[in-house]
Design a protein around this motif. Sequence first.
Motif, mmCIF file in Angstrom:
data_model
loop_
_atom_site.group_PDB
_atom_site.id
_atom_site.type_symbol
_atom_site.label_atom_id
_atom_site.label_comp_id
_atom_site.label_asym_id
_atom_site.label_seq_id
_atom_site.Cartn_x
_atom_site.Cartn_y
_atom_site.Cartn_z
ATOM 1 N N ASN A 202 49.375 38.859 46.792
ATOM 2 C CA ASN A 202 49.778 39.955 46.672
ATOM 3 C C ASN A 202 49.791 40.304 45.202
ATOM 4 O O ASN A 202 50.859 40.860 44.520
ATOM 5 N N PHE A 203 48.805 39.981 44.727
ATOM 6 C CA PHE A 203 48.872 40.189 42.961
ATOM 7 C C PHE A 203 48.048 41.373 42.908
ATOM 8 O O PHE A 203 46.783 41.657 43.362
ATOM 9 N N PHE A 204 48.661 42.286 41.869
ATOM 10 C CA PHE A 204 48.134 43.548 41.726
ATOM 11 C C PHE A 204 47.398 43.744 40.459
ATOM 12 O O PHE A 204 46.580 44.665 40.014
ATOM 13 N N GLY A 291 42.896 35.536 44.889
ATOM 14 C CA GLY A 291 44.272 36.470 45.258
ATOM 15 C C GLY A 291 45.384 35.784 46.021
ATOM 16 O O GLY A 291 46.288 36.513 46.580
ATOM 17 N N ILE A 292 45.416 34.445 46.236
ATOM 18 C CA ILE A 292 46.579 33.776 46.867
ATOM 19 C C ILE A 292 46.210 32.186 46.338
ATOM 20 O O ILE A 292 45.462 31.853 46.041
ATOM 21 N N ILE A 293 47.268 31.609 46.442
ATOM 22 C CA ILE A 293 47.458 30.020 46.269
ATOM 23 C C ILE A 293 48.615 29.707 47.210
ATOM 24 O O ILE A 293 49.579 30.171 47.107
ATOM 25 N N SER A 294 48.074 28.816 48.209
ATOM 26 C CA SER A 294 49.159 28.271 49.534
ATOM 27 C C SER A 294 48.749 26.923 49.581
ATOM 28 O O SER A 294 48.009 26.179 49.005
ATOM 29 N N PRO A 295 50.022 25.983 50.156
ATOM 30 C CA PRO A 295 49.749 24.807 50.366
ATOM 31 C C PRO A 295 48.496 24.349 51.247
ATOM 32 O O PRO A 295 47.943 23.572 51.109
ATOM 33 N N ALA A 296 48.053 25.419 52.230
ATOM 34 C CA ALA A 296 46.738 25.218 52.727
ATOM 35 C C ALA A 296 45.602 24.859 51.818
ATOM 36 O O ALA A 296 44.618 24.332 52.193
#
Length: 384
Positions: A202-204, A291-296
Motif C-alpha cells: 500500500n505505497f501511494f 508495490g509490495i515487498i514480503s517474505p514470499a
Amino acid sequence: MTARGADVTAEGADMAATAPVVVRQTPPEPARPRWSRLGGPAAFTATAVLVLVVAPLLLEPFRLGLLAKYLCYAIVALGIGLAWGQGGMLTLGQGVFFGLGGYAMGMYLKLHDAGGDLPDFMVWSGVEKLPALWAPFGNPVFALAMAVVVPVLVALALGTLVFRQRVRGAYFAILTQALAAALVILLVGQQGLTGGTNGLTNFFDIFGNDVAADTTQRGLYLTVAIVLGVLYLGAWQLVRSRFGRLLLAIRDGEDRVRFLGYDPATVKTVTFAMSAGMAGIAGALFVPVVGIISPALLGVVPSLELVVAVAVGGRYALAGAVLGAVVMGYARTYFSEELPDAWLYLQGALFILVMTLAPKGVAGLASGVAAGLRGRLARGRAAA
C-alpha cells in the motif's frame, strides 16, 4: 684448415647468402568487424537503447510494469552471473540481499505515506511508538544508502567467515540457502516491525509522485533499465580486468591460485559483496515498481528460480544471465496465465534439459553457433 677448404667454405657461405629464402605463406586470419571486437557492450547497448525507446511506446502501462519487474530480476541475475558464472560461487540465497534492499526502500515509503504517524500495519498490530530501527529510514538518502550498504556488509561478513575456512561448492550453496530460510522466519515472526507475512505494501507516493500514475511507472521503468545498463557495463569491464581474470582463475583452479601467492578468499568475498549490492539495488527498485515487498518474494524458492533463470540464459556470460531472467520472468507470467498448474513442471523440465544438454545455456549455444559460422567463413576465404 687448408686454403682449399677455406675457399670452399667461403663459396658455400656466399651461395647461402644469395640464395632466395622461401617463406611458407599462411592465409591471414580474417579481420573481425568492429562490432565483434567490441563484443558484449556494443550488443547490449544497442539492445538497451531499443528497449528504452520502443518498449514505452508499444506496451500498455500494465505490461510495461511487468517488463520493469523482469529487469529488476535481471539485475539480481547479473549479480548471480558474476558470483556463480565468473567466480564459481553458487549462491542460493540472493533473495536475502534482494529483500534487505526492498525492505529498506519499503520502510521509507511507508514512513513517507504516514506523514509522521505510525504506518498502518503497526497500528493494526498494536504498536504505539515508532521503533528506533525505523526512525532513520524517514530520510530517503539514508534509505537508499542502506539498500546497498546493508546487503554488502552482510555479504562481507558472511564471505569473510566462510571463505577463510575454505568452504565452497555445495556447502556454500546450502549455507546461503539456509540464510534465506532463516531471514524469512525472522521477518514473519516480527509482525509489528516488518508487517509479518503480508510484508510492506500500500505505497501511494514516491518522491512527490503518485506511484500508480502511468507517468510515474514509465519513469520507474526507465530508471530500472538505465541502472541495469550501467551495472552490466561495469560488470563487463570488471570481468575483463585483471581482477576478473584472477576471479576466473580461482573458479577453474582455486588451489593453484593460492599456491601462486594470491588470496582467493579476499577475491571471492569482494565479488560476493558486489553481487549482494546488485541484489539490494534491485530490491529497492522492485518495491515502487510492483508495490509490495514480503517474505514470499525473498525466500528459498524465489532464489532458486533466479538461479534457474541464470542457468537457462547462460551463467558463463553476463548477457546470458540477464536474458535468462527476462525470458523466464515472461514465461512465468505467460504460463501462469495460460497453464497455472503446469508452470512449475515446465520450469523444472527446462532446467534439467539445459543442464544436461546445454550446460552453458542459451548464450553458450549462440556462441557455439557463431564460432562455427566464423570458422566456415575463415575456411572459405582460405580456400578462395
